[in-house]
Design a protein around this motif. Structure first.
Motif, PDB file in Angstrom:
ATOM      1  N   HIS A  14     -21.894  70.007  76.253  1.00  0.00           N
ATOM      2  CA  HIS A  14     -22.360  68.620  76.252  1.00  0.00           C
ATOM      3  C   HIS A  14     -23.720  68.475  76.926  1.00  0.00           C
ATOM      4  O   HIS A  14     -24.382  67.460  76.765  1.00  0.00           O
ATOM      5  CB  HIS A  14     -21.321  67.711  76.927  1.00  0.00           C
ATOM      6  N   CYS A  15     -24.149  69.513  77.684  1.00  0.00           N
ATOM      7  CA  CYS A  15     -25.466  69.445  78.311  1.00  0.00           C
ATOM      8  C   CYS A  15     -26.574  69.456  77.254  1.00  0.00           C
ATOM      9  O   CYS A  15     -27.607  68.803  77.408  1.00  0.00           O
ATOM     10  CB  CYS A  15     -25.654  70.613  79.273  1.00  0.00           C
ATOM     11  N   TYR A  16     -26.375  70.223  76.181  1.00  0.00           N
ATOM     12  CA  TYR A  16     -27.378  70.278  75.129  1.00  0.00           C
ATOM     13  C   TYR A  16     -27.531  68.930  74.444  1.00  0.00           C
ATOM     14  O   TYR A  16     -28.636  68.495  74.116  1.00  0.00           O
ATOM     15  CB  TYR A  16     -27.000  71.351  74.103  1.00  0.00           C
ATOM     16  N   ASN A  17     -26.405  68.237  74.270  1.00  0.00           N
ATOM     17  CA  ASN A  17     -26.482  66.916  73.657  1.00  0.00           C
ATOM     18  C   ASN A  17     -27.231  65.937  74.541  1.00  0.00           C
ATOM     19  O   ASN A  17     -27.982  65.095  74.058  1.00  0.00           O
ATOM     20  CB  ASN A  17     -25.081  66.388  73.362  1.00  0.00           C
ATOM     21  N   ILE A  18     -27.012  66.044  75.865  1.00  0.00           N
ATOM     22  CA  ILE A  18     -27.731  65.149  76.776  1.00  0.00           C
ATOM     23  C   ILE A  18     -29.214  65.432  76.772  1.00  0.00           C
ATOM     24  O   ILE A  18     -30.054  64.531  76.768  1.00  0.00           O
ATOM     25  CB  ILE A  18     -27.150  65.293  78.199  1.00  0.00           C
ATOM     26  N   GLU A  19     -29.583  66.717  76.744  1.00  0.00           N
ATOM     27  CA  GLU A  19     -30.999  67.071  76.771  1.00  0.00           C
ATOM     28  C   GLU A  19     -31.709  66.643  75.495  1.00  0.00           C
ATOM     29  O   GLU A  19     -32.896  66.323  75.501  1.00  0.00           O
ATOM     30  CB  GLU A  19     -31.143  68.571  76.976  1.00  0.00           C
ATOM     31  N   GLU A  20     -30.968  66.625  74.380  1.00  0.00           N
ATOM     32  CA  GLU A  20     -31.600  66.203  73.138  1.00  0.00           C
ATOM     33  C   GLU A  20     -31.881  64.718  73.121  1.00  0.00           C
ATOM     34  O   GLU A  20     -32.838  64.259  72.500  1.00  0.00           O
ATOM     35  CB  GLU A  20     -30.688  66.571  71.960  1.00  0.00           C
ATOM     36  N   VAL A  21     -31.045  63.934  73.843  1.00  0.00           N
ATOM     37  CA  VAL A  21     -31.214  62.483  73.826  1.00  0.00           C
ATOM     38  C   VAL A  21     -32.158  62.021  74.924  1.00  0.00           C
ATOM     39  O   VAL A  21     -32.999  61.147  74.713  1.00  0.00           O
ATOM     40  CB  VAL A  21     -29.836  61.795  73.979  1.00  0.00           C
ATOM     41  N   GLU A  22     -32.028  62.595  76.106  1.00  0.00           N
ATOM     42  CA  GLU A  22     -32.806  62.140  77.258  1.00  0.00           C
ATOM     43  C   GLU A  22     -34.002  63.058  77.470  1.00  0.00           C
ATOM     44  O   GLU A  22     -33.889  64.271  77.425  1.00  0.00           O
ATOM     45  CB  GLU A  22     -31.930  62.126  78.512  1.00  0.00           C
ATOM     46  N   ASN A  23     -35.147  62.451  77.736  1.00  0.00           N
ATOM     47  CA  ASN A  23     -36.380  63.198  78.014  1.00  0.00           C
ATOM     48  C   ASN A  23     -37.035  62.673  79.289  1.00  0.00           C
ATOM     49  O   ASN A  23     -38.246  62.577  79.366  1.00  0.00           O
ATOM     50  CB  ASN A  23     -37.352  63.084  76.836  1.00  0.00           C
ATOM     51  N   ASN A  25     -36.619  64.049  82.327  1.00  0.00           N
ATOM     52  CA  ASN A  25     -36.663  65.122  83.316  1.00  0.00           C
ATOM     53  C   ASN A  25     -35.555  65.011  84.370  1.00  0.00           C
ATOM     54  O   ASN A  25     -35.713  65.511  85.481  1.00  0.00           O
ATOM     55  CB  ASN A  25     -38.025  65.151  84.022  1.00  0.00           C
ATOM     56  N   CYS A  26     -34.453  64.356  84.050  1.00  0.00           N
ATOM     57  CA  CYS A  26     -33.307  64.255  84.955  1.00  0.00           C
ATOM     58  C   CYS A  26     -32.274  65.305  84.562  1.00  0.00           C
ATOM     59  O   CYS A  26     -32.123  65.637  83.387  1.00  0.00           O
ATOM     60  CB  CYS A  26     -32.670  62.870  84.887  1.00  0.00           C
ATOM     61  N   PRO A  27     -31.526  65.864  85.543  1.00  0.00           N
ATOM     62  CA  PRO A  27     -30.495  66.843  85.197  1.00  0.00           C
ATOM     63  C   PRO A  27     -29.369  66.189  84.395  1.00  0.00           C
ATOM     64  O   PRO A  27     -29.198  64.967  84.415  1.00  0.00           O
ATOM     65  CB  PRO A  27     -30.004  67.334  86.567  1.00  0.00           C
TER      66      PRO A  27
END
Length: 250
Positions: A14-23, A25-27
């Protein structure tokens, strides 16, 4: 048949999904961190999002500024790849391995189950009787080894709770008995009757008296031994115990 593609990720999927949506620079755990720390929800979060966040935050613990996750056994896990890299450890994921056994564990579990079935009144209180069943199994001698499992592990004999209570029980019984016991003292020239032992044969059978005498105490010792003589002055050969005589009153 089409081949199945399997991907291996270094971090949860699920981390990959979060990184794709949010930009920003938050963990990926920023929302969980804010909720665990201040009970804050993200802006524009729906009720379903809040419920999901609360469910995810149950498994996380905040220690200072570091967020830890609990495992299935409630042990804190530490973001592990960094630890392996720090100590140059090669970490490989593998499936569970169960070596072949000779059935000893199955036999032990079967015996414990039998003990629980005997001491449990209903199936609802079986978990409360399990510690007593384990104590009974571990302190019982096994016929195969001739020793208890406790002694094989710790090389000493187990002390049962009842064994600790036995000395105090004996002392209380002795005190209660001694309160009712009346000591009998014999002195020289006292007349006594001597009990007839059941080993002595008498032609009168059941009409045989219980005592014989009277005898005269010739000498009395502090340990309870008595030397007796007949009324005509003839001494008995063997001494007698004071428990086997009683005073004779004329």
């Amino acid at each position: 048949m089409k081949p199945i593609q399997i991907s291996i990720y270094d971090i949860p999927a699920h981390c990959y999904n979060i990184e794709e949506v949010e930009n920003d620079n938050c963990p990926w755990y920023q929302e969980i961190l804010l909720y665990v720390k201040n009970r804050e929800y993200p802006d524009q979060a729906t009720e379903n999002d809040k419920r999901t966040l609360r469910r995810l935050a149950i498994d996380y613990v905040l220690d200072g500024e570091i967020l830890y996750k609990r495992g299935k056994d409630r042990v804190l896990l530490s973001t592990i790849m960094e630890v392996c890299n720090q100590f140059s450890i090669k970490h490989h994921n593998s499936s569970l391995y169960r070596p072949k056994m000779n059935g000893a564990m199955e036999v032990a579990n079967k015996n414990i189950k039998k003990i629980v079935a005997k001491i449990a009144e209903t199936y609802k209180d079986s978990h409360e009787k399990l510690p007593f069943a384990l104590l009974s199994y571990r302190t019982s001698i096994r016929t195969s080894t001739g020793a208890t499992p406790f002694s094989l592990v710790y090389e000493m004999k187990a002390v049962l709770p009842i064994e600790i209570e036995i000395p105090s029980l004996q002392k209380r019984m002795m005190r209660a008995y001694n309160k009712k016991v009346r000591t009998r003292e014999f002195h020289e020239e006292d007349l006594v009757l001597k009990k007839i032992l059941p080993l002595q044969k008498d032609f009168r059978g059941k009409w045989m008296p219980n005592c014989e005498g009277p005898y005269v105490v010739k000498k009395a010792f502090s340990g309870g031994a008595l030397f007796l003589s007949e009324m005509d002055g003839q001494n008995l050969l063997n001494p007698v115990n004071s428990d086997s005589v009683k005073k004779y009153f004329t």
